[in-house]
Design a protein around this motif. Sequence first.
Motif, PDB file in Angstrom:
ATOM      1  N   GLU A  93       0.819  -1.263   0.217  1.00 31.86           N
ATOM      2  CA  GLU A  93       0.137   0.010  -0.304  1.00 31.86           C
ATOM      3  C   GLU A  93       0.757   1.279  -0.061  1.00 31.86           C
ATOM      4  O   GLU A  93       0.603   2.140  -0.631  1.00 31.86           O
ATOM      5  CB  GLU A  93      -0.920   0.063   1.312  1.00 31.86           C
ATOM      6  N   ASP A  94       2.136   1.315   0.750  1.00 28.73           N
ATOM      7  CA  ASP A  94       2.746   2.473   0.862  1.00 28.73           C
ATOM      8  C   ASP A  94       3.803   2.477  -0.280  1.00 28.73           C
ATOM      9  O   ASP A  94       4.499   3.366  -0.334  1.00 28.73           O
ATOM     10  CB  ASP A  94       3.468   2.532   2.132  1.00 28.73           C
ATOM     11  N   LYS A 140      -4.243   6.018  -7.087  1.00 32.17           N
ATOM     12  CA  LYS A 140      -4.755   6.076  -5.374  1.00 32.17           C
ATOM     13  C   LYS A 140      -6.148   6.139  -5.074  1.00 32.17           C
ATOM     14  O   LYS A 140      -6.716   5.132  -4.606  1.00 32.17           O
ATOM     15  CB  LYS A 140      -4.007   7.277  -4.989  1.00 32.17           C
ATOM     16  N   LYS A 141      -6.966   6.747  -6.034  1.00 35.92           N
ATOM     17  CA  LYS A 141      -8.319   6.678  -6.087  1.00 35.92           C
ATOM     18  C   LYS A 141      -8.735   5.350  -6.270  1.00 35.92           C
ATOM     19  O   LYS A 141      -9.578   4.894  -5.520  1.00 35.92           O
ATOM     20  CB  LYS A 141      -8.670   7.816  -6.983  1.00 35.92           C
ATOM     21  N   GLU A 143      -7.445   2.499  -6.111  1.00 34.42           N
ATOM     22  CA  GLU A 143      -6.720   1.269  -5.214  1.00 34.42           C
ATOM     23  C   GLU A 143      -7.856   1.867  -3.913  1.00 34.42           C
ATOM     24  O   GLU A 143      -8.208   0.623  -3.403  1.00 34.42           O
ATOM     25  CB  GLU A 143      -5.388   1.816  -4.957  1.00 34.42           C
ATOM     26  N   ARG A 144      -7.906   2.768  -3.523  1.00 31.61           N
ATOM     27  CA  ARG A 144      -8.686   3.062  -2.379  1.00 31.61           C
ATOM     28  C   ARG A 144     -10.199   2.656  -2.407  1.00 31.61           C
ATOM     29  O   ARG A 144     -10.836   1.807  -1.596  1.00 31.61           O
ATOM     30  CB  ARG A 144      -8.873   4.744  -2.006  1.00 31.61           C
ATOM     31  N   LYS A 147     -10.145  -1.305  -2.446  1.00 23.09           N
ATOM     32  CA  LYS A 147      -9.725  -1.718  -1.116  1.00 23.09           C
ATOM     33  C   LYS A 147     -10.891  -1.638  -0.338  1.00 23.09           C
ATOM     34  O   LYS A 147     -11.204  -2.576   0.392  1.00 23.09           O
ATOM     35  CB  LYS A 147      -8.526  -1.100  -0.506  1.00 23.09           C
ATOM     36  N   GLU A 148     -11.829  -0.806  -0.356  1.00 17.16           N
ATOM     37  CA  GLU A 148     -13.163  -0.625   0.305  1.00 17.16           C
ATOM     38  C   GLU A 148     -14.104  -1.632  -0.162  1.00 17.16           C
ATOM     39  O   GLU A 148     -14.690  -2.189   0.884  1.00 17.16           O
ATOM     40  CB  GLU A 148     -13.576   0.826   0.432  1.00 17.16           C
TER      41      GLU A 148
END
Length: 190
Positions: A93-94, A140-141, A143-144, A147-148
């Motif tokens: 993730e990082d 990032k959008k 991926e977020r 993930k949710e």
Amino acid sequence: FIRFNTMNKFKLGLIIILFNALNIMAQKYETQVYEVVKKFDDVEIRFYPEAAKIKIKSNYSRNNNFRKLFEYIAGNNNRSEKIAMTTPVYMSEDKQMMEFVLPKEYNSGTFPIPNNKEVEAYISSPSYFAVIGYGGFSNKKKERLYKEKLKDVLSANNINSIKPPQILYYDSPYKFLNRKNEVIVEVDFK
């Protein structure tokens, strides 16, 4: 300044389609083996048997980490052996941990030892993972969002994650169409 008429737009579109078709045909990488054991909506529970992998974890950029892993498969190892590229590429993730899966011929542990001490070669443990896929270029959008979605499906089905999620990338940065990415998380599943 170039003016695009209908014919020029058609030619440009044709060039893009041909470029992607050639790229897709040229991209015949071995992919890590898994078995789908259950499906919930867009989420798969997969069993991944042990596999040979290399990884690097550092505070450097992912491009720097990719370069060091690529150098290993390009021959920067104790046998100067060139190793075929495979898919997927794992990313934390990082973005500070990256892993390559090695071809299945190395699953017995016969892989060469990395010359770079930051690169670790190892055999992964057999495990269950929950996976959700998405297309296009990852960001990032996206991926977020995925993930949710994955977290929600796992929660609704009383499945606990064991580790933080990772992002899987299957395509070269030069592929534009039909891109494949996944969010994956190790789960407690029997």
